[in-house]
Scaffold this active site. Structure first.
Site, PDB file in Angstrom:
ATOM      1  N   ASP A 108       0.829  -1.205   0.000  1.00 44.88           N
ATOM      2  CA  ASP A 108       0.000   0.000   0.000  1.00 44.88           C
ATOM      3  C   ASP A 108       0.870   1.265   0.000  1.00 44.88           C
ATOM      4  O   ASP A 108       1.716   1.431   0.870  1.00 44.88           O
ATOM      5  CB  ASP A 108      -0.918  -0.035   1.232  1.00 44.88           C
ATOM      6  CG  ASP A 108      -2.173   0.766   1.052  1.00 44.88           C
ATOM      7  OD1 ASP A 108      -2.077   1.928   0.619  1.00 44.88           O
ATOM      8  OD2 ASP A 108      -3.270   0.239   1.354  1.00 44.88           O
ATOM      9  N   THR A 168      -6.826   3.794  -2.381  1.00 46.61           N
ATOM     10  CA  THR A 168      -6.678   2.385  -2.005  1.00 46.61           C
ATOM     11  C   THR A 168      -7.779   1.470  -2.564  1.00 46.61           C
ATOM     12  O   THR A 168      -7.483   0.420  -3.127  1.00 46.61           O
ATOM     13  CB  THR A 168      -6.641   2.259  -0.473  1.00 46.61           C
ATOM     14  OG1 THR A 168      -5.529   3.019  -0.016  1.00 46.61           O
ATOM     15  CG2 THR A 168      -6.501   0.821  -0.021  1.00 46.61           C
ATOM     16  N   ASN A 190     -12.526   5.547  -2.005  1.00 48.40           N
ATOM     17  CA  ASN A 190     -12.710   4.776  -0.769  1.00 48.40           C
ATOM     18  C   ASN A 190     -14.105   5.053  -0.210  1.00 48.40           C
ATOM     19  O   ASN A 190     -14.857   4.147   0.118  1.00 48.40           O
ATOM     20  CB  ASN A 190     -11.656   5.164   0.273  1.00 48.40           C
ATOM     21  CG  ASN A 190     -10.267   4.740  -0.152  1.00 48.40           C
ATOM     22  OD1 ASN A 190     -10.106   3.769  -0.877  1.00 48.40           O
ATOM     23  ND2 ASN A 190      -9.265   5.478   0.293  1.00 48.40           N
ATOM     24  N   HIS A 221       1.417   8.237   5.283  1.00 44.70           N
ATOM     25  CA  HIS A 221       0.499   9.329   5.613  1.00 44.70           C
ATOM     26  C   HIS A 221       0.966  10.086   6.851  1.00 44.70           C
ATOM     27  O   HIS A 221       0.818  11.302   6.942  1.00 44.70           O
ATOM     28  CB  HIS A 221      -0.910   8.787   5.864  1.00 44.70           C
ATOM     29  CG  HIS A 221      -1.696   8.562   4.612  1.00 44.70           C
ATOM     30  ND1 HIS A 221      -2.101   9.598   3.801  1.00 44.70           N
ATOM     31  CD2 HIS A 221      -2.155   7.434   4.026  1.00 44.70           C
ATOM     32  CE1 HIS A 221      -2.777   9.102   2.759  1.00 44.70           C
ATOM     33  NE2 HIS A 221      -2.815   7.797   2.873  1.00 44.70           N
ATOM     34  N   HIS A 230      -1.250   2.622  -5.335  1.00 41.49           N
ATOM     35  CA  HIS A 230      -1.041   4.030  -5.688  1.00 41.49           C
ATOM     36  C   HIS A 230       0.313   4.427  -5.127  1.00 41.49           C
ATOM     37  O   HIS A 230       0.848   3.734  -4.265  1.00 41.49           O
ATOM     38  CB  HIS A 230      -2.122   4.951  -5.078  1.00 41.49           C
ATOM     39  CG  HIS A 230      -2.328   4.728  -3.612  1.00 41.49           C
ATOM     40  ND1 HIS A 230      -1.448   5.205  -2.665  1.00 41.49           N
ATOM     41  CD2 HIS A 230      -3.266   4.027  -2.928  1.00 41.49           C
ATOM     42  CE1 HIS A 230      -1.859   4.828  -1.469  1.00 41.49           C
ATOM     43  NE2 HIS A 230      -2.948   4.096  -1.587  1.00 41.49           N
ATOM     44  N   HIS A 279      -2.108  11.027  -1.555  1.00 42.35           N
ATOM     45  CA  HIS A 279      -2.123  10.534  -2.935  1.00 42.35           C
ATOM     46  C   HIS A 279      -3.523  10.696  -3.482  1.00 42.35           C
ATOM     47  O   HIS A 279      -4.448  10.995  -2.738  1.00 42.35           O
ATOM     48  CB  HIS A 279      -1.712   9.058  -2.949  1.00 42.35           C
ATOM     49  CG  HIS A 279      -2.451   8.242  -1.934  1.00 42.35           C
ATOM     50  ND1 HIS A 279      -3.675   7.671  -2.181  1.00 42.35           N
ATOM     51  CD2 HIS A 279      -2.164   7.949  -0.636  1.00 42.35           C
ATOM     52  CE1 HIS A 279      -4.087   7.040  -1.100  1.00 42.35           C
ATOM     53  NE2 HIS A 279      -3.207   7.191  -0.145  1.00 42.35           N
TER      54      HIS A 279
END
Ligand SMILES: [Zn+2]
Length: 559
Positions: free
Chosen positions: A52, A93, A114, A323, A367, A500
């Protein structure tokens, strides 16, 4: 010259040996049944790995510090597609995981984000939320999940259909959507991690009525608890020359610790950071995922016969760390060095339990991520932050001034404006005119670089650039009325950490590695797209492509 002649002789010798062995094989098959021949040429297990938020440069930037058994093993034994990109926006995601396994984009698979604004029920929905099912393994609502919003099949679904439901599919990730969407509609099980006070792997009644014994055994064995420990760097932090200084202005950190610097005492920090949830936000979430994936190979007897099984594993902790600390942090470097060891452990377990050369692995991401814009600003690279609240206020003011109505906009989310179509009808306004008026207003706002209407998305055919990616991410039924694109380097986010979602290279360029049965050794700089993965695996397995697949098999990867 002599060496040259020798080379030719060696090559000739191999051609002779090969052709005679092929001939022998063909003769042999006459005494074998067709199905034996088919299954023998296929991998016993396909393992799909999504890391991820893995940017392509994490493979190259930390390469010299990786061991021989993880990322490097994939590069050295397998095929490295070095110019692999997402071919739609938004690069989030849910859509990312779905596109990898369905070989198509939000335009067709319907996972447009999401969370998104559902035009029919007029509320935000979550991509895997399903109120019609129950949690399994927890009393919490975090188990009320299924893949029902995904409209198309995955290659796992096609493998299930092809094998008369005998080939299994199991999905694993600490994130629910990272486990559920890859595994598809017909999965035997998908498992994700419930933090808080529990620290258990859970599922939903979509798949099963109760957890299998191997899962409850795993949960009661205290694997999660052992990761509530001190997170320090794997090697001496002075050796981490591929990332920024540990103390800087561009990182978030954990509640209860003043600076975002090593070491982090997870047991001391857990109460103010979601209990067991804190494990997800450290490299130990990936270690726990590897532990659980290895347990699943035994527990579900994956790859133990000639009917191909599918295991989808998403390592999601890399995303939480990115993040929180940003793509240039010491924390990110440490997380990838540790993930490399977890991959080595997983591959060793596959060698042992399924057999060396009997399985196929691919590794990619859902991503990439942007360098922290405030860091880019400090280096004079154009970057910054958008103010969504101000955008909304200004647009509301414009709508009131133009149409004398305050409720024409229902929702703004994921850079899309959703209009109140009932009100537009009631006021006898033309929908296309209202969309176009908003386009012309928004384009005047700072750092909004492009704006398109749904009408344009539905009636034009874009073949290049950001516009093509917008169109492939645009779902006529689910997407909004107006779409905005920010300047490169501009995001709606905190001033610390990375995010992102864009069509720019920092978000679209991700690794794609294949290795194992049926895979050649090599590398390419030819552009490949994320939607090519599912048809490549389908071709490897000689099964139907997922029903919405738009990608093409990467024939140069396959033996
Ligand atoms: Zn992600």
């Amino acid at each position: 010259m002599q060496i040259h002649v020798m080379k030719h002789l060696v090559v000739l010798f191999f051609i002779l040996v090969l052709s005679s062995s092929v001939k022998a094989q063909i003769e042999n098959t006459s005494s074998q049944t067709q199905s034996e021949f088919m299954t023998q040429s296929k991998p016993k297990l396909v393992v799909g790995i999504v890391v991820d938020q893995m940017r392509y440069d994490y493979l190259t930037r930390f390469y010299n510090k990786y061991g021989e058994g993880g990322f490097k093993r994939m590069v050295k034994e397998g095929y490295n597609c070095k110019n692999n990109h997402f071919n739609y926006v938004p690069t989030y995601t849910g859509p990312g995981h779905t596109s990898v396994y369905t070989g198509t984009t939000p335009k067709y698979h319907g996972i447009i984000s999401n969370n998104w604004y559902d035009k029919q029920i007029k509320a935000m929905v979550y991509c895997t939320q399903d109120d019609s099912v129950q949690s399994v393994g927890t009393m919490d609502i975090s188990g009320k999940m299924s893949p029902k919003r995904m409209k198309t099949t995955t290659f796992g679904d096609e493998n299930r259909l092809f094998t008369q439901m005998k080939g299994k599919t199991i999905g694993i990730s600490v994130k629910d959507r990272g486990a559920i969407l890859p595994a598809g509609h017909t999965a035997n099980g998908a498992f994700w991690f419930q933090g808080k006070e529990e620290g258990n792997w859970i599922s939903s009644t979509y798949y099963m009525d109760k957890l299998p014994k191997w899962v409850t055994d795993f949960n009661t064995a205290g694997w999660a608890k052992k990761y509530l420990k001190v997170w320090n760097t794997l090697y001496d932090i002075k050796l981490y020359s591929e990332s920024g200084s540990d103390l800087n202005d561009f990182e978030g950190g954990f509640v209860g610790k003043e600076t975002a610097t090593f070491p982090y005492d997870l047991n001391a920090l857990k109460d103010r950071n979601g209990g067991y949830e804190i494990i997800k936000a450290t490299p130990y979430g990936n270690s726990l995922t590897a532990d659980f994936a290895i347990a699943a190979i035994d527990g579900e007897q994956l790859g133990q016969d000639n009917i191909t099984d599918i295991l989808t594993v998403s390592f999601s902790s890399t995303d939480y760390v990115g993040h929180n600390f940003g793509v240039n942090s010491k924390e990110i470097e440490d997380t990838y060095l540790r993930l490399d060891l977890d991959l080595e452990r997983l591959f060793k377990a596959l060698d042992e339990k399924v057999g060396y050369g009997e399985y196929t692995v691919f590794l990619t991401s859902d991503h990439g991520a942007i360098e922290v814009p405030s860091y880019l600003q400090s280096l004079k690279i154009p970057a910054g932050y958008l103010d969504n609240i101000k955008t909304r206020q200004n647009l509301d003011m414009f709508m009131r001034a133009t149409y004398k109505a305050g409720d024409l906009i229902e929702n703004i989310s994921n850079d899309q404006v959703f209009l109140n179509r009932a009100k537009i009808k009631e006021m006898h306004l033309d929908l296309d005119d209202v969309q176009e008026a908003i386009v012309n207003e928004l384009i005047t706002y700072d750092h909004i670089d492009k704006v398109y209407s749904a009408e344009t998305m539905n009636t034009s055919s874009f073949t290049t650039g950001v516009e093509e990616l917008l169109q492939k991410g645009f779902n006529q039924k689910r997407s909004g009325d107006v779409i905005m694109v920010a300047d490169p380097g501009f995001i709606s986010y905190n001033k610390t950490g990375s995010t992102h979602g864009s069509a720019f290279n920092y978000d679209t360029h991700v690794p794609l590695l294949f290795f194992g049965k049926g895979i050649k050794h090599g590398e390419t700089l030819q552009k490949t797209e994320i939607t090519d993965i599912a048809p490549t695996i389908s071709a490897l397995l000689s099964i139907s492509f997922p029903n919405g697949c738009i990608g093409s098999p990467l024939s140069f990867v396959l033996d």
